[in-house]
Design an enzyme around this catalytic site. Sequence first.
Site, PDB file in Angstrom:
ATOM      1  N   LYS A   1     -22.132  26.618  37.938  1.00 10.52           N
ATOM      2  CA  LYS A   1     -22.234  27.201  39.564  1.00 10.52           C
ATOM      3  C   LYS A   1     -21.624  28.421  39.309  1.00 10.52           C
ATOM      4  CE  LYS A   1     -17.561  28.961  37.911  1.00 10.52           C
ATOM      5  NZ  LYS A   1     -16.649  29.832  38.088  1.00 10.52           N
ATOM      6  N   ASN A   2     -21.923  29.219  38.270  1.00 11.77           N
ATOM      7  CA  ASN A   2     -22.164  30.507  38.356  1.00 11.77           C
ATOM      8  C   ASN A   2     -23.007  31.040  39.231  1.00 11.77           C
ATOM      9  OD1 ASN A   2     -19.274  31.025  37.193  1.00 11.77           O
ATOM     10  ND2 ASN A   2     -20.935  31.838  35.341  1.00 11.77           N
TER      11      ASN A   2
ATOM     12  N   ARG B   1     -12.813  35.072  42.790  1.00 12.73           N
ATOM     13  CA  ARG B   1     -13.169  36.042  42.900  1.00 12.73           C
ATOM     14  C   ARG B   1     -15.106  36.315  43.375  1.00 12.73           C
ATOM     15  NH1 ARG B   1     -12.003  40.583  39.665  1.00 12.73           N
ATOM     16  NH2 ARG B   1     -14.280  40.646  39.168  1.00 12.73           N
TER      17      ARG B   1
ATOM     18  N   CYS C   1      -6.731  38.523  37.755  1.00 12.82           N
ATOM     19  CA  CYS C   1      -7.634  37.012  37.156  1.00 12.82           C
ATOM     20  C   CYS C   1      -6.894  36.748  35.927  1.00 12.82           C
ATOM     21  CB  CYS C   1      -8.644  36.652  37.526  1.00 12.82           C
ATOM     22  SG  CYS C   1     -10.181  36.738  35.832  1.00 12.82           S
TER      23      CYS C   1
ATOM     24  N   ARG D   1     -10.759  42.604  35.701  1.00 10.15           N
ATOM     25  CA  ARG D   1     -12.013  42.687  35.654  1.00 10.15           C
ATOM     26  C   ARG D   1     -11.954  43.721  37.422  1.00 10.15           C
ATOM     27  NH1 ARG D   1     -13.231  36.134  35.911  1.00 10.15           N
ATOM     28  NH2 ARG D   1     -15.210  37.154  35.709  1.00 10.15           N
ATOM     29  N   PRO D   2     -12.355  44.250  37.443  1.00  5.65           N
ATOM     30  CA  PRO D   2     -12.571  45.711  38.518  1.00  5.65           C
ATOM     31  C   PRO D   2     -13.345  44.713  39.113  1.00  5.65           C
ATOM     32  CG  PRO D   2     -12.719  46.817  36.203  1.00  5.65           C
ATOM     33  CD  PRO D   2     -11.897  45.637  35.878  1.00  5.65           C
ATOM     34  N   VAL D   3     -13.949  45.842  40.191  1.00  2.00           N
ATOM     35  CA  VAL D   3     -14.908  45.809  40.965  1.00  2.00           C
ATOM     36  C   VAL D   3     -15.449  47.025  40.969  1.00  2.00           C
ATOM     37  CG1 VAL D   3     -14.681  43.081  42.360  1.00  2.00           C
ATOM     38  CG2 VAL D   3     -13.878  45.166  42.873  1.00  2.00           C
TER      39      VAL D   3
ATOM     40  N   LEU E   1     -18.498  48.933  39.660  1.00  2.20           N
ATOM     41  CA  LEU E   1     -19.336  48.738  39.445  1.00  2.20           C
ATOM     42  C   LEU E   1     -20.553  47.974  40.884  1.00  2.20           C
ATOM     43  CD1 LEU E   1     -19.645  47.503  35.138  1.00  2.20           C
ATOM     44  CD2 LEU E   1     -19.630  50.023  36.256  1.00  2.20           C
TER      45      LEU E   1
ATOM     46  N   ASP F   1     -18.050  32.287  28.659  1.00  3.38           N
ATOM     47  CA  ASP F   1     -17.444  31.408  29.079  1.00  3.38           C
ATOM     48  C   ASP F   1     -17.719  30.026  27.802  1.00  3.38           C
ATOM     49  OD1 ASP F   1     -17.250  32.584  30.850  1.00  3.38           O
ATOM     50  OD2 ASP F   1     -19.053  32.122  32.042  1.00  3.38           O
TER      51      ASP F   1
ATOM     52  N   ILE G   1     -16.361  40.854  25.784  1.00  2.00           N
ATOM     53  CA  ILE G   1     -16.149  40.852  27.058  1.00  2.00           C
ATOM     54  C   ILE G   1     -15.187  40.999  28.084  1.00  2.00           C
ATOM     55  CG2 ILE G   1     -17.604  39.889  29.122  1.00  2.00           C
ATOM     56  CD1 ILE G   1     -19.356  40.035  26.799  1.00  2.00           C
TER      57      ILE G   1
ATOM     58  N   ARG H   1     -12.525  23.199  38.795  1.00  2.00           N
ATOM     59  CA  ARG H   1     -12.995  24.927  39.863  1.00  2.00           C
ATOM     60  C   ARG H   1     -14.351  24.712  39.184  1.00  2.00           C
ATOM     61  NH1 ARG H   1     -10.368  29.734  37.854  1.00  2.00           N
ATOM     62  NH2 ARG H   1     -13.212  30.082  38.706  1.00  2.00           N
TER      63      ARG H   1
HETATM   64  C1  UD1 Z   1     -19.797  36.530  35.199  1.00  2.00           C
HETATM   65  C2  UD1 Z   1     -19.420  34.871  35.509  1.00  2.00           C
HETATM   66  C3  UD1 Z   1     -18.551  34.612  34.329  1.00  2.00           C
HETATM   67  C4  UD1 Z   1     -18.716  35.280  32.711  1.00  2.00           C
HETATM   68  C5  UD1 Z   1     -18.691  36.239  33.070  1.00  2.00           C
HETATM   69  C6  UD1 Z   1     -19.507  37.199  31.864  1.00  2.00           C
HETATM   70  C7  UD1 Z   1     -19.658  34.475  37.862  1.00  2.00           C
HETATM   71  C8  UD1 Z   1     -18.827  33.787  38.489  1.00  2.00           C
HETATM   72  N1  UD1 Z   1     -18.316  34.400  36.595  1.00  2.00           N
HETATM   73  O1  UD1 Z   1     -18.505  37.145  36.021  1.00  2.00           O
HETATM   74  O2  UD1 Z   1     -17.994  33.066  34.369  1.00  2.00           O
HETATM   75  O3  UD1 Z   1     -17.562  35.073  32.434  1.00  2.00           O
HETATM   76  O4  UD1 Z   1     -19.816  36.631  33.838  1.00  2.00           O
HETATM   77  O5  UD1 Z   1     -20.862  36.681  31.077  1.00  2.00           O
HETATM   78  O6  UD1 Z   1     -20.918  34.542  37.605  1.00  2.00           O
HETATM   79  N2  UD1 Z   1     -17.157  45.250  35.495  1.00  2.00           N
HETATM   80  C9  UD1 Z   1     -15.604  46.326  34.968  1.00  2.00           C
HETATM   81  N3  UD1 Z   1     -16.154  47.069  36.498  1.00  2.00           N
HETATM   82  C10 UD1 Z   1     -16.829  46.227  37.271  1.00  2.00           C
HETATM   83  C11 UD1 Z   1     -17.407  44.820  36.791  1.00  2.00           C
HETATM   84  C12 UD1 Z   1     -17.016  44.511  35.866  1.00  2.00           C
HETATM   85  O7  UD1 Z   1     -15.375  47.314  34.427  1.00  2.00           O
HETATM   86  O8  UD1 Z   1     -17.535  46.761  38.315  1.00  2.00           O
HETATM   87  C13 UD1 Z   1     -16.580  44.603  33.706  1.00  2.00           C
HETATM   88  C14 UD1 Z   1     -14.890  43.119  33.013  1.00  2.00           C
HETATM   89  O9  UD1 Z   1     -13.883  43.369  33.739  1.00  2.00           O
HETATM   90  C15 UD1 Z   1     -15.473  42.636  31.653  1.00  2.00           C
HETATM   91  C16 UD1 Z   1     -17.121  43.101  31.699  1.00  2.00           C
HETATM   92  O10 UD1 Z   1     -17.135  43.593  32.451  1.00  2.00           O
HETATM   93  O11 UD1 Z   1     -14.847  43.068  30.701  1.00  2.00           O
HETATM   94  C17 UD1 Z   1     -18.144  42.291  32.145  1.00  2.00           C
HETATM   95  O12 UD1 Z   1     -17.870  41.089  33.549  1.00  2.00           O
HETATM   96  P1  UD1 Z   1     -18.969  40.709  34.592  1.00  2.00           P
HETATM   97  O13 UD1 Z   1     -20.494  40.674  33.867  1.00  2.00           O
HETATM   98  O14 UD1 Z   1     -19.027  41.368  35.765  1.00  2.00           O
HETATM   99  O15 UD1 Z   1     -18.408  39.378  34.527  1.00  2.00           O
HETATM  100  P2  UD1 Z   1     -18.490  38.809  35.918  1.00  2.00           P
HETATM  101  O16 UD1 Z   1     -19.236  38.637  36.866  1.00  2.00           O
HETATM  102  O17 UD1 Z   1     -16.509  39.150  36.816  1.00  2.00           O
END
Ligand code: UD1
Length: 420
Positions: free
Chosen positions: A22-23, A93, A117, A122-124, A126, A307, A329, A399
């Site tokens: 999926k991911n 997301r 969520c 889960r900010p964006v 980065l 996961d 995480i 999902r």
């Molecule tokens: C992806 C996976 C999810 C998995 C996760 C960690 C998908 C669709 N989802 O989620 O299933 O659990 O990797 O292996 O591929 N963070 C920030 N700022 C950002 C982005 C992330 O602070 O801009 C933080 C997050 O809140 C979290 C950490 O970084 O604490 C890791 O998140 P990230 O690796 O980005 O996870 P996702 O890509 O959202």
Amino acid sequence: MDRIRIRGGKPLHGTIEISGAKNSALKLMAASLLTEDALVLSRAPRLRDSRFLGQLLAHLGVEVEEQAGSKLRLQAASIADPYAPYDLVRKMRASFNVLGPLIAREGRAKVSLPGGCAIGARPVNLHLEALEALGAEIELEEGYVLAKAPAGGLTGARIVFPMVSVGATEHAMLAAVLAKGETVLENCAREPEIADLAECLNAMGAKVEGAGEAEIRIEGVDRLHGAEWSVVPDRIETGTYAIAAAAAGGEVILKDALAAHNHALWRALGLAGVEVREGENSVTIKREGALKPVDIQTEPFPGFPTDTQAQFMALMTLADGASIIRETIFENRFMHVPELSRLGADIQVRGNEAVVRGPSTLRGAPVMATDLRASVSLVIAGLAAEGDTVVNRIYHLDRGFERLEDKLSACGADIVRESE
Ligand code: UD1
């Protein structure tokens, strides 16, 4: 709303075919926005999340066609309007990943912020910082990201991620492949899905090197073309069924699984007394005796995946002794604990640590799914519990798990989907 009923106590025997990840599939689908030609994905998992993203892509003007044999054909001949509305992004997301490709191809985009969520904020930040480093001008307005590329398009840059993020690494790659010049990404996530995306992009004509390592180098190209790509097998689904077999007992062959993608889990299962046999394109899991407690800590790949944390916790409730499970995480990824407790588990949470004391005799009860991986931990507990476990709100399961009840019942589990 559908629910799943499991009558526990049956060991699992048989073969389970692992679906495409999926991911990975979700990012590969977003990559279709980068070319006018068709991207054909095989081993594309049929999931609610991929359908949600398909709806968003269709809204953007992509022709999305599910074809026989788990194929998915995506063709973005032209982009109707680079606008991703809240209603289509909030459901999932990963939809946010259309932002980078839209800026790279169209020079502008308006994409809803995804919001938090259940497992954390889960900010964006980065993702946005990486796109800005490539030259995008970004403004936030009323819950939307308004982004523009400069007149000459995006330009390559050196980006050092302050923390490891799967989504941000992928997002930067998805934009940098069409940027001018070289991009160097440092402190990248190394998950197998990232290498899968890079290889697919390269099959489309991109020049990406080092995906799967901490440093990724990308030489931008003017255009990408169509390709056919087979989605990497889902290591989280693989791990989930491995843990299910360990919990229920028996012997299960996981067909099409790539053993190398789950070494941290194999090690933990081995310590728990589970036999793991790695084949070339399969893994066999066998459990006959008692389970031993094992401490784990979630980490970015190649560490123990967040996961499969919930699933492993369900297994540890059956082990003879105490185990400690540390989540590093996501800040709120223990929502399965109260539900596992309803089945008779003894789990105490302190901050980001859970202490699981076993062996518990789990007894079936009605429980509620709260997020994707948490809900499947309840299915695993249900397989090992006495009596009937009814998992409600299973849209979370749909999902991310393709035909879960069919795959488990083919191995002898007593599991059915019921409609209310
Ligand atoms: C992806 C996976 C999810 C998995 C996760 C960690 C998908 C669709 N989802 O989620 O299933 O659990 O990797 O292996 O591929 N963070 C920030 N700022 C950002 C982005 C992330 O602070 O801009 C933080 C997050 O809140 C979290 C950490 O970084 O604490 C890791 O998140 P990230 O690796 O980005 O996870 P996702 O890509 O959202």
